[in-house]
Design a protein around this motif. Structure first.
Motif, short mmCIF file in Angstrom:
data_model
loop_
_atom_site.label_atom_id
_atom_site.label_comp_id
_atom_site.label_asym_id
_atom_site.label_seq_id
_atom_site.Cartn_x
_atom_site.Cartn_y
_atom_site.Cartn_z
N VAL A 18 -0.22 12.50 0.92
CA VAL A 18 0.25 12.99 2.17
C VAL A 18 -0.03 14.34 1.08
O VAL A 18 1.28 14.78 0.48
CB VAL A 18 0.65 13.43 3.26
N ARG A 54 0.71 -1.31 -0.35
CA ARG A 54 0.22 0.00 0.08
C ARG A 54 0.94 1.40 0.19
O ARG A 54 2.15 0.98 1.06
CB ARG A 54 -0.63 0.33 1.38
N GLY A 70 -1.57 18.16 3.84
CA GLY A 70 -2.28 16.92 5.68
C GLY A 70 -3.44 15.94 5.71
O GLY A 70 -3.59 15.38 6.78
N ARG A 71 -3.21 16.04 3.85
CA ARG A 71 -4.70 14.79 4.00
C ARG A 71 -3.56 13.70 3.17
O ARG A 71 -3.53 13.74 2.32
CB ARG A 71 -5.65 15.74 3.14
N ALA A 72 -4.30 12.65 4.08
CA ALA A 72 -3.74 11.69 3.58
C ALA A 72 -4.53 10.76 2.74
O ALA A 72 -5.58 10.66 2.60
CB ALA A 72 -3.27 10.02 4.58
N ASP A 73 -3.89 9.96 1.68
CA ASP A 73 -4.76 9.04 0.77
C ASP A 73 -3.84 7.19 0.10
O ASP A 73 -2.34 7.45 1.07
CB ASP A 73 -4.84 9.02 -0.84
N ILE A 74 -4.61 6.68 1.02
CA ILE A 74 -4.24 5.47 0.72
C ILE A 74 -3.80 4.15 -0.41
O ILE A 74 -6.03 4.20 -1.13
CB ILE A 74 -4.66 4.54 2.14
N VAL A 80 1.47 5.57 0.92
CA VAL A 80 0.81 6.91 1.30
C VAL A 80 1.23 7.55 0.69
O VAL A 80 2.26 7.27 0.85
CB VAL A 80 0.98 6.69 3.04
N ARG A 102 9.14 4.26 4.29
CA ARG A 102 9.19 5.82 4.30
C ARG A 102 10.49 5.97 3.33
O ARG A 102 11.24 5.91 3.58
CB ARG A 102 9.22 6.50 5.76
N PRO A 123 -3.66 0.66 -2.41
CA PRO A 123 -3.20 -0.53 -2.66
C PRO A 123 -2.61 -0.78 -4.20
O PRO A 123 -3.28 -0.25 -5.18
CB PRO A 123 -4.45 -1.67 -2.97
N VAL A 125 4.76 6.59 1.69
CA VAL A 125 5.27 5.99 3.11
C VAL A 125 4.88 4.37 2.19
O VAL A 125 3.30 4.78 1.43
CB VAL A 125 4.47 6.00 3.95
#
Lengths: 150, 150
Positions: B33, B29, B36-40, B31, B89, B42, B72
């Protein structure tokens, strides 16, 4: 379960389909963001009243959720010919009252790290989205298409 | 493969152990940002020269990595009695030159969404960490421990 319109490799899932998938999983991943830096933690989880419940030992994910309660939760299932992924964006709250904890106990969740002291966290959804992928052949690519900017 | 010191449910993995686990997975996955908003997301992936290579169709993850290349990546394996998770990271870069793309082609990665136009992305690690969990019995908890503040 997932009927794709003909030839479409990606199906956008309905909210009901997303929850039905989440109800079948026992683990997912929690993403926290503190100071613009994301962290990701594998977690065990269960669905209760269309929210996600986690049980965790004290540690960095609990600390980070205290700083920023806006979290993202993801679960997926990946097979050789298909895959799905559901992403839920919501607010994490520690369950504090006995009544809340008792309700959560019924889920029979265990934290991965056995500990005398642990915590239940509920993620109340603000957004939920999911996609189902039907894998197929990769179309022929033209020479040189990798050199384009953008 | 993972010998825990007696009674310790969590083993912190060495860098070599982390890479050896990542070399065996085909998906993880990502990740991102932005603001300040994370998305993830697959992703399918492969390891090459101690970096992670992804192949993706155009879309939001590519757009978000262009805005903030600090990402990440997580992969995990979860069984009934044990689990592991590796978090990397690093910095995501689109592979632009023919030589880079040709090297990545050898990994035989396919994007989940077949497309005429796709992109390779390499994540160069800045930090890698991993943990292995040995599940066991949950210790008896005392009554009332859930009522503590904190």
């Amino acid at each position: 379960m997932f009927e794709h319109p003909e030839g479409e490799p990606v199906l956008v899932l309905s909210e009901d389909q997303c929850w039905s998938l989440l109800e079948r999983v026992a683990h997912g991943r929690l993403v926290t963001v503190v100071g613009g830096r994301a962290d990701i933690f594998p977690v065990n989880c269960a669905v209760q009243d269309r929210s996600i419940v986690l049980r965790t030992a004290p540690g960095s994910k609990l600390a980070e959720m205290a700083v920023n309660e806006s979290v993202v939760f993801e679960a997926d299932g990946i097979l050789s010919d298909q895959a799905w992924s559901v992403v839920l964006r919501g607010t994490a709250t520690r369950l504090e009252t006995s009544a809340e904890r008792e309700a959560a106990e019924e889920l029979n969740l265990k934290p991965w790290v056995p500990t005398i002291k642990d915590f239940f966290v509920r993620i109340r959804p603000e957004e939920i989205s999911g996609r189902h992928f039907q894998f197929g052949e990769h179309p022929e690519r033209e020479l040189g298409e990798g050199s384009e900017g953008g």
